[in-house]
Design a protein around this motif. Sequence first.
Motif, PDB file in Angstrom:
ATOM      1  N   GLU A 175       0.734  -1.328   0.133  1.00  0.00           N
ATOM      2  CA  GLU A 175       0.187   0.091  -0.012  1.00  0.00           C
ATOM      3  C   GLU A 175       0.840   1.343   0.110  1.00  0.00           C
ATOM      4  O   GLU A 175       0.310   2.389  -0.331  1.00  0.00           O
ATOM      5  CB  GLU A 175      -0.917  -0.183   1.250  1.00  0.00           C
ATOM      6  CG  GLU A 175      -2.021  -1.032   1.023  1.00  0.00           C
ATOM      7  CD  GLU A 175      -1.465  -2.478   1.534  1.00  0.00           C
ATOM      8  OE1 GLU A 175      -0.493  -2.655   2.204  1.00  0.00           O
ATOM      9  OE2 GLU A 175      -1.825  -3.464   0.943  1.00  0.00           O
ATOM     10  N   ASP A 216       1.661   3.887  -8.546  1.00  0.00           N
ATOM     11  CA  ASP A 216       1.130   2.847  -9.250  1.00  0.00           C
ATOM     12  C   ASP A 216      -0.313   3.132  -9.372  1.00  0.00           C
ATOM     13  O   ASP A 216      -1.209   2.465  -8.910  1.00  0.00           O
ATOM     14  CB  ASP A 216       1.535   1.676  -8.615  1.00  0.00           C
ATOM     15  CG  ASP A 216       0.800   0.309  -9.471  1.00  0.00           C
ATOM     16  OD1 ASP A 216       0.640   0.431 -10.489  1.00  0.00           O
ATOM     17  OD2 ASP A 216       0.708  -1.050  -9.021  1.00  0.00           O
ATOM     18  N   GLY A 230      -2.621   0.282 -10.232  1.00  0.00           N
ATOM     19  CA  GLY A 230      -2.474  -1.044  -9.391  1.00  0.00           C
ATOM     20  C   GLY A 230      -1.986  -2.188 -10.029  1.00  0.00           C
ATOM     21  O   GLY A 230      -1.803  -3.162  -9.510  1.00  0.00           O
ATOM     22  N   GLU A 231      -1.479  -2.070 -11.420  1.00  0.00           N
ATOM     23  CA  GLU A 231      -0.954  -3.378 -11.898  1.00  0.00           C
ATOM     24  C   GLU A 231       0.443  -3.820 -11.114  1.00  0.00           C
ATOM     25  O   GLU A 231       0.574  -5.121 -10.912  1.00  0.00           O
ATOM     26  CB  GLU A 231      -0.703  -2.860 -13.256  1.00  0.00           C
ATOM     27  CG  GLU A 231      -0.128  -4.101 -14.072  1.00  0.00           C
ATOM     28  CD  GLU A 231       0.456  -3.567 -15.480  1.00  0.00           C
ATOM     29  OE1 GLU A 231       0.802  -4.365 -16.224  1.00  0.00           O
ATOM     30  OE2 GLU A 231      -0.075  -2.742 -16.255  1.00  0.00           O
ATOM     31  N   LEU A 287       1.240  -3.383  -8.032  1.00  0.00           N
ATOM     32  CA  LEU A 287       0.631  -3.833  -6.873  1.00  0.00           C
ATOM     33  C   LEU A 287       0.262  -5.238  -6.844  1.00  0.00           C
ATOM     34  O   LEU A 287       0.474  -6.365  -6.215  1.00  0.00           O
ATOM     35  CB  LEU A 287      -0.391  -3.094  -5.952  1.00  0.00           C
ATOM     36  CG  LEU A 287       0.533  -1.837  -5.556  1.00  0.00           C
ATOM     37  CD1 LEU A 287      -0.579  -0.775  -5.029  1.00  0.00           C
ATOM     38  CD2 LEU A 287       1.580  -1.968  -4.717  1.00  0.00           C
ATOM     39  N   GLU A 288      -0.612  -5.721  -8.057  1.00  0.00           N
ATOM     40  CA  GLU A 288      -1.296  -6.788  -8.184  1.00  0.00           C
ATOM     41  C   GLU A 288      -0.322  -7.821  -8.703  1.00  0.00           C
ATOM     42  O   GLU A 288      -0.195  -8.979  -8.164  1.00  0.00           O
ATOM     43  CB  GLU A 288      -2.378  -6.575  -9.492  1.00  0.00           C
ATOM     44  CG  GLU A 288      -3.190  -7.867  -9.398  1.00  0.00           C
ATOM     45  CD  GLU A 288      -3.799  -8.428  -8.357  1.00  0.00           C
ATOM     46  OE1 GLU A 288      -3.925  -9.523  -8.088  1.00  0.00           O
ATOM     47  OE2 GLU A 288      -4.145  -7.802  -7.324  1.00  0.00           O
ATOM     48  N   ASN A 289       0.571  -7.678  -9.375  1.00  0.00           N
ATOM     49  CA  ASN A 289       1.858  -8.465  -9.971  1.00  0.00           C
ATOM     50  C   ASN A 289       2.530  -8.954  -8.506  1.00  0.00           C
ATOM     51  O   ASN A 289       2.875  -9.918  -8.541  1.00  0.00           O
ATOM     52  CB  ASN A 289       2.699  -7.890 -10.787  1.00  0.00           C
ATOM     53  CG  ASN A 289       2.095  -7.694 -12.091  1.00  0.00           C
ATOM     54  OD1 ASN A 289       1.024  -8.394 -12.547  1.00  0.00           O
ATOM     55  ND2 ASN A 289       2.654  -6.996 -12.996  1.00  0.00           N
ATOM     56  N   GLU A 290       2.845  -7.876  -7.540  1.00  0.00           N
ATOM     57  CA  GLU A 290       3.555  -8.060  -6.485  1.00  0.00           C
ATOM     58  C   GLU A 290       2.585  -8.983  -5.672  1.00  0.00           C
ATOM     59  O   GLU A 290       3.215  -9.930  -4.715  1.00  0.00           O
ATOM     60  CB  GLU A 290       3.894  -6.804  -5.835  1.00  0.00           C
ATOM     61  CG  GLU A 290       4.567  -7.109  -4.528  1.00  0.00           C
ATOM     62  CD  GLU A 290       6.308  -7.451  -4.602  1.00  0.00           C
ATOM     63  OE1 GLU A 290       6.856  -7.907  -3.596  1.00  0.00           O
ATOM     64  OE2 GLU A 290       6.747  -7.072  -5.664  1.00  0.00           O
ATOM     65  N   ARG A 291       1.445  -8.799  -5.366  1.00  0.00           N
ATOM     66  CA  ARG A 291       0.426  -9.512  -4.709  1.00  0.00           C
ATOM     67  C   ARG A 291       0.580 -11.159  -5.228  1.00  0.00           C
ATOM     68  O   ARG A 291       0.702 -12.121  -4.197  1.00  0.00           O
ATOM     69  CB  ARG A 291      -1.023  -9.181  -4.457  1.00  0.00           C
ATOM     70  CG  ARG A 291      -0.912  -7.937  -3.730  1.00  0.00           C
ATOM     71  CD  ARG A 291      -2.577  -7.920  -3.288  1.00  0.00           C
ATOM     72  NE  ARG A 291      -2.785  -6.564  -2.606  1.00  0.00           N
ATOM     73  CZ  ARG A 291      -2.737  -5.424  -2.858  1.00  0.00           C
ATOM     74  NH1 ARG A 291      -2.798  -5.292  -4.215  1.00  0.00           N
ATOM     75  NH2 ARG A 291      -3.249  -4.413  -2.154  1.00  0.00           N
ATOM     76  N   LYS A 292       0.569 -11.232  -6.461  1.00  0.00           N
ATOM     77  CA  LYS A 292       0.496 -12.733  -7.061  1.00  0.00           C
ATOM     78  C   LYS A 292       1.896 -13.274  -6.548  1.00  0.00           C
ATOM     79  O   LYS A 292       1.833 -14.622  -6.250  1.00  0.00           O
ATOM     80  CB  LYS A 292       0.199 -12.598  -8.358  1.00  0.00           C
ATOM     81  CG  LYS A 292      -1.002 -12.086  -8.687  1.00  0.00           C
ATOM     82  CD  LYS A 292      -1.151 -12.177 -10.250  1.00  0.00           C
ATOM     83  CE  LYS A 292      -2.705 -11.934 -10.755  1.00  0.00           C
ATOM     84  NZ  LYS A 292      -2.658 -11.530 -12.190  1.00  0.00           N
ATOM     85  N   GLU A 302       1.949 -14.376  -3.026  1.00  0.00           N
ATOM     86  CA  GLU A 302       0.961 -15.655  -2.766  1.00  0.00           C
ATOM     87  C   GLU A 302       1.606 -16.826  -3.083  1.00  0.00           C
ATOM     88  O   GLU A 302       1.742 -17.791  -2.483  1.00  0.00           O
ATOM     89  CB  GLU A 302      -0.446 -15.416  -3.464  1.00  0.00           C
ATOM     90  CG  GLU A 302      -1.251 -14.150  -2.665  1.00  0.00           C
ATOM     91  CD  GLU A 302      -2.542 -14.059  -3.634  1.00  0.00           C
ATOM     92  OE1 GLU A 302      -2.849 -14.765  -4.868  1.00  0.00           O
ATOM     93  OE2 GLU A 302      -3.157 -13.046  -3.228  1.00  0.00           O
TER      94      GLU A 302
END
Length: 141
Positions: free
Chosen positions: A116, A122, A125-126, A128-133, A136
């Motif tokens: 965050e 960003d 949000g692209e 951040l989404e790549n980092e979250r994946k 996980e």
Amino acid sequence: MRVMVIVKATKESETGVLPSTELLEAMGKFNEELVAAGVMLSGDGLKPSSAGARVTFSGDERIVTDGPFAETKELVAGYWVWKVDSMADAIAWVKKCPPPMEGESVIEIRPFYELEDFAEIDPTGELLENERKMREELEGK
């Protein structure tokens, strides 16, 4: 919040002097307390800098320097990664820690950046989404 709790090296730890049995037992009990409280995510001791190397980046050049490194007070001897509610919570836990070295020792606490924290750079949000994946995937292994 996640924090890295950094145990600074000493002249003794840099010579490879291992901790006493008593200190290992005390740290083991402290680690058990951290785990039982759900605070400790990971942690380890590091071998002296003589067993390590540094890579210095200068443009496209990479310069490798083998240890040992001169400034002991700037070196890390070990670390924990903790999940705590606040910096005050992390400080309270560190105050309960047995002295990590014989004689004077220093522990530094540094918060991790969280995803965050990068939201403003960003906007889509692209990233951040790549980092979250990725995180996980790492947690699943």
